[in-house]
Design a protein around this motif. Sequence first.
Motif, mmCIF file in Angstrom:
data_model
loop_
_atom_site.group_PDB
_atom_site.id
_atom_site.type_symbol
_atom_site.label_atom_id
_atom_site.label_comp_id
_atom_site.label_asym_id
_atom_site.label_seq_id
_atom_site.Cartn_x
_atom_site.Cartn_y
_atom_site.Cartn_z
ATOM 1 N N LEU A 71 -9.933 -1.767 0.989
ATOM 2 C CA LEU A 71 -10.385 -3.158 0.866
ATOM 3 C C LEU A 71 -9.802 -4.020 1.986
ATOM 4 O O LEU A 71 -10.511 -4.817 2.615
ATOM 5 C CB LEU A 71 -9.975 -3.705 -0.501
ATOM 6 C CG LEU A 71 -10.312 -5.153 -0.804
ATOM 7 C CD1 LEU A 71 -11.812 -5.306 -0.990
ATOM 8 C CD2 LEU A 71 -9.566 -5.614 -2.052
ATOM 9 N N TRP A 72 -8.515 -3.848 2.247
ATOM 10 C CA TRP A 72 -7.837 -4.628 3.277
ATOM 11 C C TRP A 72 -8.420 -4.347 4.661
ATOM 12 O O TRP A 72 -8.663 -5.267 5.443
ATOM 13 C CB TRP A 72 -6.334 -4.350 3.249
ATOM 14 C CG TRP A 72 -5.587 -5.136 4.280
ATOM 15 C CD1 TRP A 72 -5.048 -4.667 5.435
ATOM 16 C CD2 TRP A 72 -5.353 -6.552 4.279
ATOM 17 N NE1 TRP A 72 -4.470 -5.693 6.138
ATOM 18 C CE2 TRP A 72 -4.652 -6.853 5.454
ATOM 19 C CE3 TRP A 72 -5.665 -7.580 3.405
ATOM 20 C CZ2 TRP A 72 -4.246 -8.149 5.773
ATOM 21 C CZ3 TRP A 72 -5.266 -8.865 3.721
ATOM 22 C CH2 TRP A 72 -4.578 -9.133 4.884
ATOM 23 N N ASN A 73 -8.639 -3.083 4.966
ATOM 24 C CA ASN A 73 -9.206 -2.720 6.273
ATOM 25 C C ASN A 73 -10.587 -3.338 6.467
ATOM 26 O O ASN A 73 -10.906 -3.838 7.546
ATOM 27 C CB ASN A 73 -9.269 -1.198 6.438
ATOM 28 C CG ASN A 73 -7.891 -0.597 6.618
ATOM 29 O OD1 ASN A 73 -6.944 -1.281 7.009
ATOM 30 N ND2 ASN A 73 -7.770 0.685 6.312
ATOM 31 N N ARG A 74 -11.403 -3.326 5.421
ATOM 32 C CA ARG A 74 -12.732 -3.961 5.520
ATOM 33 C C ARG A 74 -12.608 -5.463 5.744
ATOM 34 O O ARG A 74 -13.357 -6.046 6.524
ATOM 35 C CB ARG A 74 -13.562 -3.680 4.271
ATOM 36 C CG ARG A 74 -14.141 -2.284 4.256
ATOM 37 C CD ARG A 74 -15.037 -2.124 3.093
ATOM 38 N NE ARG A 74 -14.198 -2.285 1.895
ATOM 39 C CZ ARG A 74 -14.482 -1.835 0.711
ATOM 40 N NH1 ARG A 74 -15.590 -1.198 0.503
ATOM 41 N NH2 ARG A 74 -13.670 -2.011 -0.310
ATOM 42 N N LEU A 75 -11.657 -6.090 5.066
ATOM 43 C CA LEU A 75 -11.444 -7.531 5.226
ATOM 44 C C LEU A 75 -11.017 -7.865 6.657
ATOM 45 O O LEU A 75 -11.542 -8.793 7.272
ATOM 46 C CB LEU A 75 -10.402 -8.038 4.233
ATOM 47 C CG LEU A 75 -10.010 -9.510 4.361
ATOM 48 C CD1 LEU A 75 -11.183 -10.407 3.999
ATOM 49 C CD2 LEU A 75 -8.808 -9.821 3.494
ATOM 50 N N VAL A 76 -10.087 -7.107 7.189
ATOM 51 C CA VAL A 76 -9.600 -7.358 8.552
ATOM 52 C C VAL A 76 -10.715 -7.131 9.565
ATOM 53 O O VAL A 76 -10.944 -7.970 10.449
ATOM 54 C CB VAL A 76 -8.372 -6.468 8.877
ATOM 55 C CG1 VAL A 76 -8.009 -6.550 10.348
ATOM 56 C CG2 VAL A 76 -7.185 -6.874 8.009
ATOM 57 N N ILE A 77 -11.445 -6.046 9.434
ATOM 58 C CA ILE A 77 -12.541 -5.751 10.369
ATOM 59 C C ILE A 77 -13.610 -6.826 10.277
ATOM 60 O O ILE A 77 -14.102 -7.324 11.294
ATOM 61 C CB ILE A 77 -13.126 -4.349 10.094
ATOM 62 C CG1 ILE A 77 -12.107 -3.277 10.505
ATOM 63 C CG2 ILE A 77 -14.445 -4.148 10.816
ATOM 64 C CD1 ILE A 77 -12.447 -1.873 10.012
ATOM 65 N N LYS A 82 -16.321 -11.570 12.620
ATOM 66 C CA LYS A 82 -16.832 -12.937 12.479
ATOM 67 C C LYS A 82 -16.255 -13.855 13.551
ATOM 68 O O LYS A 82 -16.942 -14.732 14.053
ATOM 69 C CB LYS A 82 -16.513 -13.501 11.092
ATOM 70 C CG LYS A 82 -17.357 -12.941 10.002
ATOM 71 C CD LYS A 82 -16.961 -13.514 8.656
ATOM 72 C CE LYS A 82 -17.738 -12.848 7.552
ATOM 73 N NZ LYS A 82 -17.327 -13.303 6.232
ATOM 74 N N PHE A 83 -14.997 -13.651 13.877
ATOM 75 C CA PHE A 83 -14.351 -14.540 14.839
ATOM 76 C C PHE A 83 -14.495 -14.082 16.281
ATOM 77 O O PHE A 83 -14.085 -14.794 17.183
ATOM 78 C CB PHE A 83 -12.880 -14.761 14.462
ATOM 79 C CG PHE A 83 -12.730 -15.722 13.337
ATOM 80 C CD1 PHE A 83 -12.706 -17.091 13.564
ATOM 81 C CD2 PHE A 83 -12.661 -15.280 12.031
ATOM 82 C CE1 PHE A 83 -12.607 -17.990 12.531
ATOM 83 C CE2 PHE A 83 -12.567 -16.165 10.984
ATOM 84 C CZ PHE A 83 -12.533 -17.528 11.227
ATOM 85 N N GLN A 84 -15.104 -12.921 16.505
ATOM 86 C CA GLN A 84 -15.327 -12.466 17.875
ATOM 87 C C GLN A 84 -16.226 -13.427 18.632
ATOM 88 O O GLN A 84 -16.008 -13.700 19.806
ATOM 89 C CB GLN A 84 -15.954 -11.068 17.893
ATOM 90 C CG GLN A 84 -14.948 -9.966 18.032
ATOM 91 C CD GLN A 84 -15.611 -8.609 18.090
ATOM 92 O OE1 GLN A 84 -16.748 -8.449 17.642
ATOM 93 N NE2 GLN A 84 -14.910 -7.640 18.614
ATOM 94 N N MET A 117 -6.075 -12.229 12.536
ATOM 95 C CA MET A 117 -6.408 -12.052 13.952
ATOM 96 C C MET A 117 -5.237 -11.464 14.736
ATOM 97 O O MET A 117 -5.381 -11.111 15.902
ATOM 98 C CB MET A 117 -6.847 -13.388 14.564
ATOM 99 C CG MET A 117 -8.135 -13.947 13.987
ATOM 100 S SD MET A 117 -9.529 -12.816 14.122
ATOM 101 C CE MET A 117 -9.847 -12.886 15.869
ATOM 102 N N GLY A 118 -4.083 -11.411 14.108
ATOM 103 C CA GLY A 118 -2.919 -10.842 14.766
ATOM 104 C C GLY A 118 -2.261 -11.774 15.770
ATOM 105 O O GLY A 118 -1.540 -11.332 16.663
#
Length: 153
Positions: A71-77, A82-84, A117-118
């Motif tokens: 779930l977390w990986n999908r959220l981060v990706i 979206k922000f790209q 976004m890191g």
Amino acid sequence: MNSQLWIALLSFSPISEIRGSLLYWVSNPVIPFWQALLISILFNLLPFFLVMFFLNAILSVFLRFQWFQSLWNRLVISTRKKFQKYEKWEQIGLTLFIGVPLPITGVWTGSLICFLMGWPIKKSLPFVLLGLGIASTIVSVIVLSGRSLFTLF
């Protein structure tokens, strides 16, 4: 509960943030506005530090579970995708996102965006502060103008 505590709690809350705390002050102006504004800004900034410093620790516990990791990986990706399209705006976009006092925008959500976004704290904090300053100014003008109108009648 005293007025300062309510203002702090409302400002810290992810739903109301600075909008709610200053609106509360209008209904209960037992302290000077500048004091309410200062409390609101300080407590509205706390979530940034909580998210940026402690979310990793909390995640390390939950990421042990495969379902949560997926779930977390999908959220981060998803978030990064979206922000790209806004990548050229980066932190300026973040400032505007936090600065426009609408539902779902504010320091809580902006801090989560920074985290996902890191972006490092040193790179993010000035833009979060600027966005909070813009939101504080907009809400202050609206609240004080509205209060002035009510005192006329």
